[in-house]
Enzyme design. Sequence first.
Site, PDB file in Angstrom:
ATOM      1  N   ASN A  99      -4.351  18.807   4.140  1.00 18.83           N
ATOM      2  CA  ASN A  99      -4.970  17.477   4.132  1.00 18.83           C
ATOM      3  C   ASN A  99      -5.901  17.386   5.323  1.00 18.83           C
ATOM      4  O   ASN A  99      -5.572  17.896   6.386  1.00 18.83           O
ATOM      5  CB  ASN A  99      -3.913  16.376   4.313  1.00 18.83           C
ATOM      6  CG  ASN A  99      -3.084  16.184   3.077  1.00 18.83           C
ATOM      7  OD1 ASN A  99      -3.346  16.792   2.043  1.00 18.83           O
ATOM      8  ND2 ASN A  99      -2.065  15.350   3.181  1.00 18.83           N
ATOM      9  N   GLY A 100      -7.004  16.690   5.182  1.00 20.89           N
ATOM     10  CA  GLY A 100      -7.931  16.522   6.304  1.00 20.89           C
ATOM     11  C   GLY A 100      -9.225  17.263   6.031  1.00 20.89           C
ATOM     12  O   GLY A 100      -9.554  17.563   4.882  1.00 20.89           O
ATOM     13  N   LYS A 484      -7.078 -16.398   1.841  1.00 18.43           N
ATOM     14  CA  LYS A 484      -5.774 -15.820   2.198  1.00 18.43           C
ATOM     15  C   LYS A 484      -4.788 -16.938   2.487  1.00 18.43           C
ATOM     16  O   LYS A 484      -3.666 -16.932   2.008  1.00 18.43           O
ATOM     17  CB  LYS A 484      -5.865 -14.944   3.458  1.00 18.43           C
ATOM     18  CG  LYS A 484      -6.409 -13.543   3.368  1.00 18.43           C
ATOM     19  CD  LYS A 484      -5.673 -12.576   2.531  1.00 18.43           C
ATOM     20  CE  LYS A 484      -5.976 -12.766   1.088  1.00 18.43           C
ATOM     21  NZ  LYS A 484      -7.071 -12.092   0.472  1.00 18.43           N
ATOM     22  N   GLU A 487      -3.765 -18.979  -0.627  1.00 22.31           N
ATOM     23  CA  GLU A 487      -2.967 -18.204  -1.579  1.00 22.31           C
ATOM     24  C   GLU A 487      -1.487 -18.170  -1.206  1.00 22.31           C
ATOM     25  O   GLU A 487      -0.632 -18.261  -2.071  1.00 22.31           O
ATOM     26  CB  GLU A 487      -3.460 -16.746  -1.618  1.00 22.31           C
ATOM     27  CG  GLU A 487      -4.691 -16.523  -2.452  1.00 22.31           C
ATOM     28  CD  GLU A 487      -5.005 -15.043  -2.620  1.00 22.31           C
ATOM     29  OE1 GLU A 487      -5.310 -14.390  -1.611  1.00 22.31           O
ATOM     30  OE2 GLU A 487      -4.916 -14.543  -3.755  1.00 22.31           O
ATOM     31  N   HIS A 503     -23.929 -30.974   7.200  1.00 24.79           N
ATOM     32  CA  HIS A 503     -24.520 -31.496   5.960  1.00 24.79           C
ATOM     33  C   HIS A 503     -23.475 -32.145   5.052  1.00 24.79           C
ATOM     34  O   HIS A 503     -23.655 -32.233   3.853  1.00 24.79           O
ATOM     35  CB  HIS A 503     -25.260 -30.388   5.225  1.00 24.79           C
ATOM     36  CG  HIS A 503     -26.393 -29.832   6.029  1.00 24.79           C
ATOM     37  ND1 HIS A 503     -27.538 -30.544   6.300  1.00 24.79           N
ATOM     38  CD2 HIS A 503     -26.524 -28.656   6.685  1.00 24.79           C
ATOM     39  CE1 HIS A 503     -28.345 -29.833   7.061  1.00 24.79           C
ATOM     40  NE2 HIS A 503     -27.745 -28.672   7.315  1.00 24.79           N
TER      41      HIS A 503
HETATM   42  O1  M6R Z   1      -8.754  -6.580  -8.718  1.00 26.64           O
HETATM   43  P1  M6R Z   1      -9.934  -7.438  -8.324  1.00 26.64           P
HETATM   44  O2  M6R Z   1     -10.474  -7.080  -7.005  1.00 26.64           O
HETATM   45  O3  M6R Z   1     -10.989  -7.479  -9.374  1.00 26.64           O
HETATM   46  O4  M6R Z   1      -9.326  -8.906  -8.217  1.00 26.64           O
HETATM   47  C1  M6R Z   1     -10.141 -10.004  -7.980  1.00 26.64           C
HETATM   48  C2  M6R Z   1      -9.319 -11.191  -7.533  1.00 26.64           C
HETATM   49  O5  M6R Z   1      -8.440 -11.578  -8.548  1.00 26.64           O
HETATM   50  C3  M6R Z   1      -8.524 -10.907  -6.266  1.00 26.64           C
HETATM   51  O6  M6R Z   1      -9.346 -10.466  -5.232  1.00 26.64           O
HETATM   52  C4  M6R Z   1      -7.750 -12.144  -5.807  1.00 26.64           C
HETATM   53  O7  M6R Z   1      -8.646 -13.113  -5.355  1.00 26.64           O
HETATM   54  C5  M6R Z   1      -6.741 -11.772  -4.730  1.00 26.64           C
HETATM   55  N1  M6R Z   1      -5.484 -12.397  -5.004  1.00 26.64           N
HETATM   56  C6  M6R Z   1      -7.153 -12.139  -3.364  1.00 26.64           C
HETATM   57  O8  M6R Z   1      -6.165 -12.004  -2.414  1.00 26.64           O
END
Ligand code: M6R
Length: 604
Positions: A99-100, A484, A487, A503
């Site tokens: 590897n590398g 993030k 979610e 704005h």
């Molecule tokens: O697999 P993908 O990159 O196409 O997915 C797109 C989005 O569903 C994905 O980035 C989603 O927003 C994530 N949960 C973000 O953390």
Amino acid sequence: MCGIVGYIGEKDIKQILLGGLKELEYRGYDSAGIAVLNNGEFSIFKAVGKLINLEEKTKDFHPQGFSIGIGHTRWATHGKPTELNAHPHVGKKSYVVHNGIIENYAELKKELETKGVEFLSQTDTEVIVHLFEDLQKEAKTNFEAFEKTVQTLHGAYATLLVTKEEPDTVFFAKEGSPLLIAKNENGEIYFASSDTAVIGEASQAHYFEDGDYGYASKDGVFIFDKDGKPKQPKWQKLEQNKLSAQKEGYRFFMEKEIYEQSDVLSDTLLGRATENEVVFEEIDKELFDGINEIKFCACGTSYHAALCASYLFERYAKIRVSVEIASELRYKEPLLMPDTLFVVISQSGETADTLETLKMAKNAGLKTLAICNVDNSSMVRLADATILTRAGIEKGVASTKAFATQVAVLWMLSLYVAKLRNTIEKDALQNQLRTLRTIPQVVKVDDGMHERIKRLSKRYLHGHGFFFIGRDVFFPLALEGALKLKEISYLHAEGYPAGEMKHGPIALADPELFTIALLPKNLLFEKTRSNIEELSARDSTICVVGSEEFEKGDDFIKTKPHRHYMQEFFEMMVALQLLSLEISVRLGNDVDMPRNLAKSVTVE
Ligand code: M6R
């Protein structure tokens, strides 16, 4: 990325090698192979594609009794993913896996060729086995030949070598790529590039350090450091439970994936960010012939990576860029022009909306490129060309390392296109490449920063919302930070360009509105500072992320001083990921499987 396994013992070696490779499968690969020395005879099997192909080839192979063997999954860097380029590589009576990258392979190869050595593959790895056999001619022992081989190699390597001349011994060396040796109570010896490959088989492991080399046989393990001094193995108890081992001691997959960003980014850059140019062996330069615009299309986090790309491509490659959210593009009757390269970005390669836009672009006759983490996914199969991001399997629903590797690939691609279009000077390109190569180090999680964010997180569990603000590439990073947070914490968060607050959004500012302000020193520092001041004047609670403390902020996440804004970008990315993680943990949420979300969104 590449994986290594090895074994010395009397068990079913075929199952052990294939089983070990299976455990490393998540890292991604495009071919695999094993070499087994049993009763003085070598048996070699190699196959392109998934391990099932290798399993098929070995179905009638049933070695009995004592054997030694090595195995490998290969992610092509030097030479295409063919059976000939798959490891193990053969000399006359020895085999090697590696590897590398052997940086001086070209000169070693030339030298060996003048001595009449014939090379079968296009790989850098093959020089190791030929060099060893060449040195064997003069050396008193096989180990002496191996030691001299290792001393001649430059670059990064984890390597195992076996030779017919010593049928109970495996030679090993490690520099820059991970490698370990493991054992169990029955005296069996295992090798692997990651302990997941030996968990359940071995009970103790020793992790080699850079510069270590040596050999192992039934008689013991002999390790030498870079100065040739013998050293004792430090055996550590191995986790026995495969599932918790996968988290490798981290509380959540998301946390593990944040911490492994340094390693996966090294993989992403491997063989691509060289000293003078960006190399993408997997694409042809002709892909960009006649192209006057690049249209990026993606969803969620991948869309944020695309927005970063729009800044980098216009800045370095001086090419027109547009960025589209896939679910929007599908139904807006877009103008898809033949001089546009259509680029989809996706971790999974299966996101329904993005996949559909790729079909639309193909139907309109556009050239297409997929930037994707999952090989053989639908987008990879459909696009004209693919660049894999090499992030390895991402289990946390909240994407972290996939985003990091996407941005790294896009940054490299912007430089690649800049060179093609002659829009970047040689020195500037070299400087960018030098900076790129620092990124694996930049994203290493700093314990102090993680501790600070853990403490800080308790102040951000309520309020009526979060604004994440930044300028330039720090705007998409702000969007990503906000995504993030929402979610996994279920708190309301929005990303904004810092200059846009006045704005409208600034109307929301009060002490219960939390602003996470990205303040890089190397890009638009004064401009962003003024925008933060505007919020501070309206009494928003402000947490500044940057290397210079901002007196009008309430909290501060200190990043290291860097000389380039992309280094600041990547360190801030880690800070935002950790902040979301710690807020979510305090709120008692399921970090890895947040409510209402799926890892791969295969519905419209
Ligand atoms: O697999 P993908 O990159 O196409 O997915 C797109 C989005 O569903 C994905 O980035 C989603 O927003 C994530 N949960 C973000 O953390």
